[in-house]
Design an enzyme around this catalytic site. Sequence first.
Site, PDB file in Angstrom:
ATOM      1  N   GLU A   8      10.455  25.959  24.570  1.00  0.00           N
ATOM      2  CA  GLU A   8      11.426  25.617  24.400  1.00  0.00           C
ATOM      3  C   GLU A   8      12.670  26.330  25.182  1.00  0.00           C
ATOM      4  O   GLU A   8      13.245  25.096  25.606  1.00  0.00           O
ATOM      5  CB  GLU A   8      11.365  25.030  22.678  1.00  0.00           C
ATOM      6  CG  GLU A   8      11.025  24.102  22.901  1.00  0.00           C
ATOM      7  CD  GLU A   8      10.525  23.517  21.599  1.00  0.00           C
ATOM      8  OE1 GLU A   8      11.730  24.080  20.450  1.00  0.00           O
ATOM      9  OE2 GLU A   8       9.993  22.459  21.227  1.00  0.00           O
TER      10      GLU A   8
ATOM     11  N   HIS B   3     -14.244  37.184  24.810  1.00  0.00           N
ATOM     12  CA  HIS B   3     -16.157  36.658  25.423  1.00  0.00           C
ATOM     13  C   HIS B   3     -15.643  35.468  25.832  1.00  0.00           C
ATOM     14  O   HIS B   3     -16.130  34.512  25.247  1.00  0.00           O
ATOM     15  CB  HIS B   3     -16.517  36.928  23.866  1.00  0.00           C
ATOM     16  CG  HIS B   3     -16.926  38.378  23.023  1.00  0.00           C
ATOM     17  ND1 HIS B   3     -17.924  38.809  24.077  1.00  0.00           N
ATOM     18  CD2 HIS B   3     -15.981  39.030  23.017  1.00  0.00           C
ATOM     19  CE1 HIS B   3     -17.755  40.562  23.068  1.00  0.00           C
ATOM     20  NE2 HIS B   3     -16.711  40.007  22.744  1.00  0.00           N
TER      21      HIS B   3
ATOM     22  N   LYS C  52       9.051  11.038  22.455  1.00  0.00           N
ATOM     23  CA  LYS C  52       9.971  10.182  21.157  1.00  0.00           C
ATOM     24  C   LYS C  52      10.214   8.989  21.353  1.00  0.00           C
ATOM     25  O   LYS C  52       9.892   8.258  20.450  1.00  0.00           O
ATOM     26  CB  LYS C  52      10.924  11.255  21.076  1.00  0.00           C
ATOM     27  CG  LYS C  52      10.761  12.546  20.418  1.00  0.00           C
ATOM     28  CD  LYS C  52      11.992  13.147  19.475  1.00  0.00           C
ATOM     29  CE  LYS C  52      11.921  14.692  19.193  1.00  0.00           C
ATOM     30  NZ  LYS C  52      13.025  15.416  19.027  1.00  0.00           N
TER      31      LYS C  52
HETATM   32  O1  PA5 Z   1      13.436  24.650  18.433  1.00  0.00           O
HETATM   33  C1  PA5 Z   1      13.859  23.877  17.723  1.00  0.00           C
HETATM   34  O2  PA5 Z   1      15.182  23.402  17.754  1.00  0.00           O
HETATM   35  C2  PA5 Z   1      12.710  22.743  17.624  1.00  0.00           C
HETATM   36  O3  PA5 Z   1      11.501  23.124  17.915  1.00  0.00           O
HETATM   37  C3  PA5 Z   1      13.269  22.158  15.696  1.00  0.00           C
HETATM   38  O4  PA5 Z   1      13.038  23.765  15.166  1.00  0.00           O
HETATM   39  C4  PA5 Z   1      12.373  21.560  15.706  1.00  0.00           C
HETATM   40  O5  PA5 Z   1      11.782  20.422  16.617  1.00  0.00           O
HETATM   41  C5  PA5 Z   1      12.256  20.507  14.386  1.00  0.00           C
HETATM   42  O6  PA5 Z   1      13.415  19.992  14.842  1.00  0.00           O
HETATM   43  P1  PA5 Z   1      14.122  19.151  12.847  1.00  0.00           P
HETATM   44  O7  PA5 Z   1      14.194  20.843  11.866  1.00  0.00           O
HETATM   45  O8  PA5 Z   1      14.975  18.986  13.302  1.00  0.00           O
HETATM   46  O9  PA5 Z   1      12.655  18.591  12.390  1.00  0.00           O
END
Ligand code: PA5
Length: 424
Positions: A277, A298, A412
Amino acid sequence: MLRFNTEFAEGFVSPAELDDYRRAHADVLARCQEGEEGFADSLGWLSVSAWAGDEVLERTCALAERIRACADTFVLIGVGGSNNATRAALAALAPEVGARVVFAGNTLSAWELNRVIASLEGHDVVIDCVAKNFETLEPGSSFRLLRQYLVERYGAEEAARRIVCTGTIGSPLEDLCRDEGYTFVPFATDVGGRFTALTEVHLLPLAVGGVDIRALVDGAREAERACRGDGPLENEAYRYAACRNILWERGYRMELLGFFEPRFRWFSKWFEQLFAESEGKDGRGLFPSAAEYSEELHSLGQFVQDGTHLLFETFLDVAGPGPGDSLVLGGTDVADGFGYLDGVDFWDINKASFRATRAAHAEVLPCLTLEIDRLDERHLGMLFYWFAFACTVSGRLLGVNPFDQPGVEAYKALMFRALGKGAR
Ligand code: PA5
């Protein structure tokens, strides 16, 4: 201690080349150490004390104690950054004291959610909905499901005492807590999900689960001192970030986190999320993946040694044994062909396998090594901070914003449209 070494990558990146690169980009390190102003709203984690100071630790331990007094099972409802660090640390440390931590809010699978609910029967339960935005589908839907479960089981008043929410101050989740009488824990305002390992987001579930969070935070502080104090030629996190970028520029497209301790299985998920990310954007970035050795020698091992040359490996190694890390194989009269293992400790067998694997892989691909002395709270705290810092520097060397994740929005919009969000 934590040590990074490039000895098994020198055929691909020479020490002189690495020195030149680090000198040439030293300004990037300096800006990351200082904290770039343009990312101020995402850099709260840079100073461990900011969100894991004494007051926070005291408050967190007190709340964890309160929870453990009335529950043997704690359900963490969260996904991505609101889940991974807790799961990583609990799997790595397997604390013997503390409540059982169950994970929900990370799936939409009815089968899995039915399994979670079944696992709560006969246990005293507290749930924690961890949601920075409180818009994410997985935690939002699981929270509703488990809230209803608690109300049915305990009645509304007792259920309210058994609900904790970790959310952003001023968010609809805080409003809900106020209206319904749930316990509210503030989500660090200037820390994005995947950088929250050393904040209440994870410190609370870890304390409930029996982890010594003070030792974890001490380790992170130690890593902070090194990451933010060491100059360009001594800074190991910077050296790692530099290696990654040199290899990216040279056409490598994938980094495999290799480890010989299955206890790192969930840590590798944390690592994958952090780097995917943070760096995978603008058509750039290394694809982070993991190999759980020796089992995957393996399977993946064939590709790593002999397949398309697109990846390099970073081995995560534990130098010394801790409690439970020794098991000697006894001798036998039965001629099973494994007599060469008589009296040998599995710890040493595993190490021999690691060293042989790294030597063999290093003949065809760059192998980096990150070594910690032991696998305990302190060293895990170091790893959380060290990788977060290295990832930030690496992202900045790559020229991306490490703190956003625009790529996760595309699906989304389609999914919410399909589910009728906004229409009812
Ligand atoms: O690193 C990040 O910002 C994302 O991976 C969020 O942690 C993830 O999408 C969850 O978001 P939220 O806590 O708003 O549900």
